[in-house]
Design an enzyme around this catalytic site. Sequence first.
Site, mmCIF file in Angstrom:
data_model
loop_
_atom_site.group_PDB
_atom_site.id
_atom_site.type_symbol
_atom_site.label_atom_id
_atom_site.label_comp_id
_atom_site.label_asym_id
_atom_site.label_seq_id
_atom_site.Cartn_x
_atom_site.Cartn_y
_atom_site.Cartn_z
ATOM 1 N N VAL A 18 -19.470 9.198 -0.006
ATOM 2 C CA VAL A 18 -18.925 9.475 -1.334
ATOM 3 C C VAL A 18 -19.753 8.796 -2.412
ATOM 4 O O VAL A 18 -20.100 9.415 -3.428
ATOM 5 C CB VAL A 18 -17.447 9.039 -1.423
ATOM 6 N N ASP A 38 -23.912 -2.220 -2.464
ATOM 7 C CA ASP A 38 -23.224 -2.299 -1.170
ATOM 8 C C ASP A 38 -23.633 -3.579 -0.472
ATOM 9 O O ASP A 38 -24.803 -3.971 -0.513
ATOM 10 C CB ASP A 38 -23.558 -1.096 -0.285
ATOM 11 N N SER A 48 -17.058 3.576 7.125
ATOM 12 C CA SER A 48 -16.563 4.627 8.012
ATOM 13 C C SER A 48 -17.554 5.762 8.187
ATOM 14 O O SER A 48 -17.556 6.439 9.226
ATOM 15 C CB SER A 48 -15.235 5.176 7.477
ATOM 16 N N VAL A 173 -20.000 -7.594 -4.054
ATOM 17 C CA VAL A 173 -19.260 -7.616 -5.318
ATOM 18 C C VAL A 173 -18.264 -8.769 -5.256
ATOM 19 O O VAL A 173 -17.444 -8.849 -4.340
ATOM 20 C CB VAL A 173 -18.546 -6.280 -5.574
ATOM 21 N N HIS A 233 -8.629 4.671 14.138
ATOM 22 C CA HIS A 233 -8.770 5.956 14.846
ATOM 23 C C HIS A 233 -9.672 5.686 16.039
ATOM 24 O O HIS A 233 -10.843 5.323 15.880
ATOM 25 C CB HIS A 233 -9.382 6.998 13.913
ATOM 26 N N TYR A 264 -9.370 15.381 19.919
ATOM 27 C CA TYR A 264 -10.492 16.313 19.824
ATOM 28 C C TYR A 264 -11.572 15.902 20.809
ATOM 29 O O TYR A 264 -11.678 14.739 21.214
ATOM 30 C CB TYR A 264 -11.057 16.373 18.398
ATOM 31 N N ASP A 555 2.844 21.559 -17.887
ATOM 32 C CA ASP A 555 3.810 22.567 -18.309
ATOM 33 C C ASP A 555 5.138 21.842 -18.464
ATOM 34 O O ASP A 555 5.675 21.326 -17.476
ATOM 35 C CB ASP A 555 3.898 23.671 -17.251
ATOM 36 N N GLY A 572 8.804 15.195 -12.243
ATOM 37 C CA GLY A 572 8.552 13.881 -11.682
ATOM 38 C C GLY A 572 7.257 13.797 -10.907
ATOM 39 O O GLY A 572 6.556 12.782 -10.944
ATOM 40 N N GLU A 655 20.766 20.752 -20.630
ATOM 41 C CA GLU A 655 20.373 19.503 -19.987
ATOM 42 C C GLU A 655 21.078 18.395 -20.756
ATOM 43 O O GLU A 655 20.998 18.340 -21.993
ATOM 44 C CB GLU A 655 18.859 19.280 -20.054
ATOM 45 N N LEU A 656 21.742 17.523 -20.044
ATOM 46 C CA LEU A 656 22.439 16.386 -20.649
ATOM 47 C C LEU A 656 21.673 15.116 -20.300
ATOM 48 O O LEU A 656 21.633 14.702 -19.129
ATOM 49 C CB LEU A 656 23.877 16.308 -20.130
#
Length: 845
Positions: A18, A38, A48, A173, A233, A264, A555, A572, A655-656
């Site tokens: 990444v 790094d 990883s 770091v 893993h 796998y 929206d 939410g 709606e209250l």
Amino acid sequence: MTETPARASAVIIGAGIVGNSLVHHLALLGWRDLVLVDKGPMPNPGGSTGHASNFIVPIEYSKMMFELTEDSTAQYKELGVFTESGGIEVARTPERMIELRRRCSQAKSWGIPAEVITPGEVNKLVPYLDESVILGGAHFPTVGVVDSLRAGTLMREEAQRSGALTVLAGTEVLGITVSDSASWAGGAGGRVRGVTTSAGEIATDNVVICCGVWSPRIARMAGARLALTPIVHQMISVGPIALFADTPGEIYYPIVRDVDTNMYERQHGGDMEVGSYAHRPIIVAPDEIPSIEESVLSPTEMPFTQEDFDPQLEQALELMPELLGDERAGIRYAINGLISMTPDGHPLLGEMPEARGLWAAAASWIKEGPGCGRAVAELMSGRVPTVDVHEADAARLYPHQRTVAHVRARAREGFNKMYGIVHPAEQWESSRPTRVSPMYERERSLGAFCYETVGWERPFWYASNAGLLERYAGRLMDRAAEWESRWWSPIINAEHLAMRDACGLVDLSAFAVLEISGPGALEAVQTLSVAQLNVAVGRVVYTSWLDDNGGFRADLTVMRLAPDRFRVVTGGATGMSDAKWIADHLPSGAFLADLTSAWTTIGLWGPRARDVLASVTADDVSHAGFAFGTCREIEIGGSVVLASRISYVGELGWELHVPIEQGARVWDTVWQAGQPHGLVPVGIGVYGTTGRLEKGYRAFGFELTPDYTLVEAGMTRPKVKEQAFIGKDAYLRQRAEEPCAVMCTLTVDSNESSDGSLRYMLGGEPILSVSGERLVDAKGRPSYVTSAGSGPSVGKHLLMAYLPAPQAVEGGSLLVEYMGEAYPVTVARASATPLFDPANERIRS
């Protein structure tokens, strides 16, 4: 030794797939003076990426994850590091065979080649597999493997050659400097100013955390919580395999996923790699990961715990007895490899809420790594990402979702579901209950069956309404098949009909409630909103928010409570992302507060809603006295309630909005007054699905995404306001063009399957022509079901989907594929006109 720059445009921490992808894309977008840091050596610094099995299976139920994988695969191919091997998922159980048919249908939605095959056909592709162990399989011919370390090296070196990048390998770091500044409630309280490393200080306004399993540790340096945990893993490599001795390249035979055992098996040169997600969840705290110096192999290749793997090895031997049981082969490599998991399984991408300039590009696996790198580079450059990554927004999670306890609980629960048969409505069991409304105990006494949304317990239906089943017998569209009846009840449809006949009470406490105030408040909401917000105090405005390309960003509704105060009510699930979007666009003199935990919302809807409300308040709630689309304070008993006359279910009502400590009292008052009028508790199954679909209301994240426009969604207004707003230029262009896709409502003509049972689509299924061809619009976007559910009042199962303009013709016939079978559908609406009460007489009565 490389000299440490005094200043950088951005410091990227972590040189895995990444981080390397990110610097590559930042350089392509014109960034200069980048620094990649790094602690480990290049090209394999010990994360990883260095121990990944490196295979890519393109099929995903999430459109976002599919598109990130698709983009990443294209990038790997461009770099010349992708080898197509094909892949097979095998089934040991009848339930898995059904799931494989579902996966192949989903593959068709995305345009991925896939087919269900017999055990014999599996054996032809993988001759060392014992076909007697399986019932069949699904073949995905475009599965392949990549060399992720080589890919990262090529991208990193290209950025260096362009003069854009300095690489500091072997550099730790030590700290991130964040300056203090004013904060919106719960949000950014400062700005990144620099990074302290073992090689010196670097001044910068941007830090990107790309360091995988170490990411939470680095985030803490900036006072941030990153919702990620390292988890083990297990993987072994068995060899030498005699059958593989003369095969060309790294891989010749298809990758096998023995999904019923969570395992796998894939060829890696002369060895067979066997990986497992079936063992107990083994969580390792970021601070407990060994250093490079302490590691035998690398920090993320931890000592193998044989006892955890033994049961899986037996299952692998059962599937491939001759190959893995060969006495000449042995285990040559075995690790407890560390990978990253988040509470919802999605990556963490974008700017974090705690500080400006603090970015995350974490929890990405090999298969979507380069796509994530591109997306974050685009976000950092102020661009709309090529792939819609709102589901991966680093700001999406609420504070409780970022706690260590929550992250670990969800990781433990989710780990063994990695290859599981996971229902679209599957509910989490861990970390519950966390957020409950003031009506929760009342709802429990009514037999509420709750779903969880961002921690809130939300009643989906009520067992107390079981008596309605007899009243509405013959209209409930009951689901006999176990899959569609899972996480569902016919009571939902009964509640729907009872609301349509009389009235219903709905708990909407999960709404996110945000308030924008101050002398700059009007400018803020005008800039964000498509709709005109310079309206009278007491008006309620439904509006979309757009991105710069004119795609949907949010929206929601906005209430003007005062000349300088606006209340935003949004879903939410997107509340934190919407709050971040507001904060990022606040002008001087505008202030944001998150009031979610101060207010609860109760919905009261149905033809008798006015009768109920009038019986508990002395205020005028007549149509003349309380018009649709307005709000004001009223008294209910001893409480002052903000009543808003709007509806998401197509019925008269309000709606209250109630101060949260008074919510139970107001609920009780309305509940008691409503009994003579037929009031029933109504769950979110009605509010979010049946009521919504009958009215054709589009929902953010389903119909409303950055990939589509207001024009295509059928949501344009007669005029465009004069004031500037985000996305206006793009929106004006879109209005001037004919849409190449149209949001439509489809009715299923027959739900009868080949075995005579009635089946009901759940969403995500491909829409096909009557001859069975995929529908793809002029922009290459496929047609698939965005929302699906019962329409009890119209007597049909309803689907929503974008169709290419030529097929968006009312009365037209098409097909929908579900579980490998095609069902006939009709285009009932090619506009926003609802099927139920098309003139909207009920809502405005």
